[in-house]
Design an enzyme around this catalytic site. Structure first.
Site, PDB file in Angstrom:
ATOM      1  N   SER A 145       1.091  -1.372   0.018  1.00 27.36           N
ATOM      2  CA  SER A 145       0.601  -0.289  -0.103  1.00 27.36           C
ATOM      3  C   SER A 145       0.810   1.208   0.046  1.00 27.36           C
ATOM      4  O   SER A 145       2.069   1.007   0.424  1.00 27.36           O
ATOM      5  CB  SER A 145      -0.583   0.490   1.504  1.00 27.36           C
ATOM      6  OG  SER A 145      -1.316   1.217   1.354  1.00 27.36           O
ATOM      7  N   TYR A 158      -2.223  -1.091  10.839  1.00 28.54           N
ATOM      8  CA  TYR A 158      -1.517  -1.679   8.716  1.00 28.54           C
ATOM      9  C   TYR A 158      -0.905  -0.330   8.303  1.00 28.54           C
ATOM     10  O   TYR A 158       0.096  -1.463   7.357  1.00 28.54           O
ATOM     11  CB  TYR A 158      -2.897  -1.057   8.321  1.00 28.54           C
ATOM     12  CG  TYR A 158      -3.040  -0.394   7.075  1.00 28.54           C
ATOM     13  CD1 TYR A 158      -4.088  -2.227   6.178  1.00 28.54           C
ATOM     14  CD2 TYR A 158      -2.939   0.082   5.968  1.00 28.54           C
ATOM     15  CE1 TYR A 158      -4.359  -1.718   4.912  1.00 28.54           C
ATOM     16  CE2 TYR A 158      -2.890  -0.079   4.398  1.00 28.54           C
ATOM     17  CZ  TYR A 158      -4.184  -1.315   4.316  1.00 28.54           C
ATOM     18  OH  TYR A 158      -3.850  -1.148   2.970  1.00 28.54           O
TER      19      TYR A 158
HETATM   20  P1  NAD Z   1     -11.455  -6.311   0.284  1.00 29.06           P
HETATM   21  O1  NAD Z   1     -11.983  -6.048   1.464  1.00 29.06           O
HETATM   22  O2  NAD Z   1     -12.377  -5.831  -0.641  1.00 29.06           O
HETATM   23  O3  NAD Z   1     -10.467  -7.711  -0.146  1.00 29.06           O
HETATM   24  C1  NAD Z   1      -9.884  -8.469   1.138  1.00 29.06           C
HETATM   25  C2  NAD Z   1     -10.045  -9.910   1.028  1.00 29.06           C
HETATM   26  O4  NAD Z   1      -9.015 -10.485   1.728  1.00 29.06           O
HETATM   27  C3  NAD Z   1     -11.154 -10.619   0.676  1.00 29.06           C
HETATM   28  O5  NAD Z   1     -11.138 -11.556  -0.334  1.00 29.06           O
HETATM   29  C4  NAD Z   1     -11.098 -11.680   1.985  1.00 29.06           C
HETATM   30  O6  NAD Z   1     -12.459 -12.071   2.314  1.00 29.06           O
HETATM   31  C5  NAD Z   1      -9.538 -11.702   2.503  1.00 29.06           C
HETATM   32  N1  NAD Z   1      -9.989 -11.985   3.561  1.00 29.06           N
HETATM   33  C6  NAD Z   1      -9.679 -11.219   4.805  1.00 29.06           C
HETATM   34  N2  NAD Z   1      -9.591 -11.159   6.342  1.00 29.06           N
HETATM   35  C7  NAD Z   1      -8.544 -12.753   5.002  1.00 29.06           C
HETATM   36  C8  NAD Z   1      -8.463 -13.888   5.930  1.00 29.06           C
HETATM   37  N3  NAD Z   1      -8.350 -13.964   7.997  1.00 29.06           N
HETATM   38  N4  NAD Z   1      -8.065 -14.803   5.513  1.00 29.06           N
HETATM   39  C9  NAD Z   1      -8.207 -14.889   4.135  1.00 29.06           C
HETATM   40  N5  NAD Z   1      -8.717 -14.049   3.842  1.00 29.06           N
HETATM   41  C10 NAD Z   1      -9.049 -12.995   4.175  1.00 29.06           C
HETATM   42  O7  NAD Z   1     -10.101  -5.476   0.410  1.00 29.06           O
HETATM   43  P2  NAD Z   1      -8.940  -4.595  -0.925  1.00 29.06           P
HETATM   44  O8  NAD Z   1      -9.266  -3.004  -0.706  1.00 29.06           O
HETATM   45  O9  NAD Z   1      -9.427  -5.343  -1.944  1.00 29.06           O
HETATM   46  O10 NAD Z   1      -7.747  -5.063  -0.028  1.00 29.06           O
HETATM   47  C11 NAD Z   1      -6.849  -6.466  -0.624  1.00 29.06           C
HETATM   48  C12 NAD Z   1      -5.623  -5.579  -0.672  1.00 29.06           C
HETATM   49  O11 NAD Z   1      -4.977  -4.383  -1.167  1.00 29.06           O
HETATM   50  C13 NAD Z   1      -4.825  -5.110   0.744  1.00 29.06           C
HETATM   51  O12 NAD Z   1      -3.818  -5.851   1.512  1.00 29.06           O
HETATM   52  C14 NAD Z   1      -5.275  -3.716   0.919  1.00 29.06           C
HETATM   53  O13 NAD Z   1      -4.953  -4.146   2.263  1.00 29.06           O
HETATM   54  C15 NAD Z   1      -5.042  -3.980   0.032  1.00 29.06           C
HETATM   55  N6  NAD Z   1      -4.459  -2.656  -0.298  1.00 29.06           N
HETATM   56  C16 NAD Z   1      -6.334  -1.451  -0.682  1.00 29.06           C
HETATM   57  C17 NAD Z   1      -6.294  -0.758  -0.775  1.00 29.06           C
HETATM   58  C18 NAD Z   1      -7.801   0.091  -1.127  1.00 29.06           C
HETATM   59  O14 NAD Z   1      -7.838   1.236  -1.039  1.00 29.06           O
HETATM   60  N7  NAD Z   1      -8.451  -0.963  -1.286  1.00 29.06           N
HETATM   61  C19 NAD Z   1      -5.178   0.407  -0.934  1.00 29.06           C
HETATM   62  C20 NAD Z   1      -4.318  -0.003  -0.427  1.00 29.06           C
HETATM   63  C21 NAD Z   1      -3.723  -1.669  -0.650  1.00 29.06           C
END
Ligand code: NAD
Length: 263
Positions: A145, A158
Site C-alpha cells: 500500500s 496497518y
Molecule cells: P477487500 O476487503 O475487498 O478484500 C480483502 C480480501 O481479503 C477478501 O477476499 C477477504 O475475504 C480476504 N480476507 C480478509 N481476511 C482474511 C483472512 N483472515 N484470511 C483469508 N482471507 C481474508 O479489500 P481490498 O481493498 O481489495 O484489499 C486487498 C489488499 O489491498 C489488502 O492487502 C489491502 O491492504 C490492500 N490495499 C487496498 C487499498 C484500497 O484502497 N482498497 C489500498 C492499498 C492497499
C-alpha cells in the site's frame, strides 16, 4: 509488455473481492490457472475468474483458509500443491484494516492486522519458494500500500504491517536475486473496494454527510488525482511484473496512487 502465463498456476490470497479478485481475473486472462482464497461468497468470484480465462480453458480452485492461522496457511498451500501441482505466481493480497489511535488500538485487532497483512505473506512465501527455486521461475507479488511508504494517523497496525511487508519483499528479492524468481510489491493508493467502502461509510456517519461527499473528502485529502485506482489497473501492473520484461525488476515497491506519495 504483458505476461503469457499459459500453464502457470497462480495463488491469489484474499481474492473473493476487491483487488485480489481483479488481479485473479487478469492472471486468468493471461492463461494462468488460479487458486482463489478469501471469505464470503466465493462462487461468484470463481465464475468471474473462469470467464476471464475461458479462452485458455483455465482451471479455478478455491480454499477458504483463514490466513491469520498458520496451520490454515499451510493447508492452503498443501491444497494448491495437491490440486494444481505447483504455485508459479503467488499474490499476497489478503488484508484487513482497523482505524484507532495508538493508545486505544485494540490489542486483538493489532495482532489480527499483523497476522493477516504481514505474517501470512511470510508463511506463503516460505512455503512456495522451494518449488519456485526448483523450477527456477516464480513471481511473488505482495500487495502492500502507499501505507508501506508513508503513514496516516489512526492506522498504526496497518502502516506497521505494510512497512514490514516491503521489508519482506526486499529480503525475498535479495535471497532470490540469482534465480528466475522475483519478488516485488504493489503500493496502491485509494481503490474503491469493500475495505475502503467501510471507511467511506464510517466517515459519512461521522461527518454527517452523504456517501458521495464522504468519498470525495477521502480522496481529496490524500490522492491528488481525486480518482480511485481500479483493480483492473493493478492487475495490469501485476501482469507486467509477471512478464519476461520485468525479470530484472526485483525488490521494488511500485506505487500506483494518483500522486499520493509524490506530495
Ligand atoms: P477487500 O476487503 O475487498 O478484500 C480483502 C480480501 O481479503 C477478501 O477476499 C477477504 O475475504 C480476504 N480476507 C480478509 N481476511 C482474511 C483472512 N483472515 N484470511 C483469508 N482471507 C481474508 O479489500 P481490498 O481493498 O481489495 O484489499 C486487498 C489488499 O489491498 C489488502 O492487502 C489491502 O491492504 C490492500 N490495499 C487496498 C487499498 C484500497 O484502497 N482498497 C489500498 C492499498 C492497499
Amino acid at each position: 509488455m504483458s505476461a503469457q502465463l499459459s500453464g502457470k498456476v497462480a495463488l491469489v490470497t484474499g481474492s473473493t473481492s476487491g483487488i485480489g479478485l481483479g488481479v485473479a481475473e487478469g492472471l486468468a486472462a493471461a492463461g494462468a490457472h488460479v487458486v482463489l482464497n478469501g471469505f464470503g461468497e466465493w462462487q461468484p468470484a470463481a465464475e468471474r475468474v473462469r470467464a476471464a480465462g475461458a479462452a485458455h480453458g483455465v482451471r479455478v480452485g478455491y480454499h477458504g483458509a483463514d490466513l491469520s492461522k498458520v496451520a490454515e496457511v499451510e493447508a492452503l498451500l498443501a491444497h494448491a500443491q495437491a490440486e494444481f501441482g505447483r504455485v508459479d505466481v503467488l499474490v499476497n493480497n489478503a488484508g484487513i484494516q482497523h482505524v484507532a489511535p495508538v493508545e486505544a488500538f485494540p490489542v486483538e485487532r493489532w495482532d489480527a492486522v499483523l497476522a493477516i497483512n504481514l505474517s501470512a505473506a511470510f508463511h506463503t512465501t516460505r512455503l512456495v519458494l522451494p518449488g519456485m527455486r526448483a523450477r527456477n521461475w516464480g513471481r511473488i507479488l505482495n500487495v502492500a500500500s502507499v501505507h508501506g511508504l508513508v503513514a496516516s494517523a489512526k492506522k498504526a497496525a496497518y502502516v506497521a504491517a505494510k512497512h514490514g511487508l516491503l521489508g519482506l519483499t526486499k529480503v525475498t528479492a535479495l535471497e532470490t536475486a540469482r534465480t528466475g524468481v522475483t519478488c516485488n510489491a504493489l503500493c496502491p493508493g485509494w481503490v474503491l473496494t469493500p475495505l475502503v467502502q467501510k471507511q467511506v461509510d464510517a466517515r459519512a456517519a461521522g461527518d454527517g454527510v452523504d456517501v458521495e461527499a464522504a468519498r470525495e473528502a477521502l480522496l481529496s485529502e490524500k490522492q491528488p488525482s481525486a480518482a480511485f485506482v481500479t483493480p483492473g489497473q493493478l492487475a495490469a501492473l501485476a501482469l507486467f511484473l509477471c512478464s519476461d520484461a520485468a525479470s530484472e525488476v526485483r525488490g521494488v515497491a511500485w506505487n500506483m496512487d494518483g500522486g499520493w506519495t509524490a506530495q
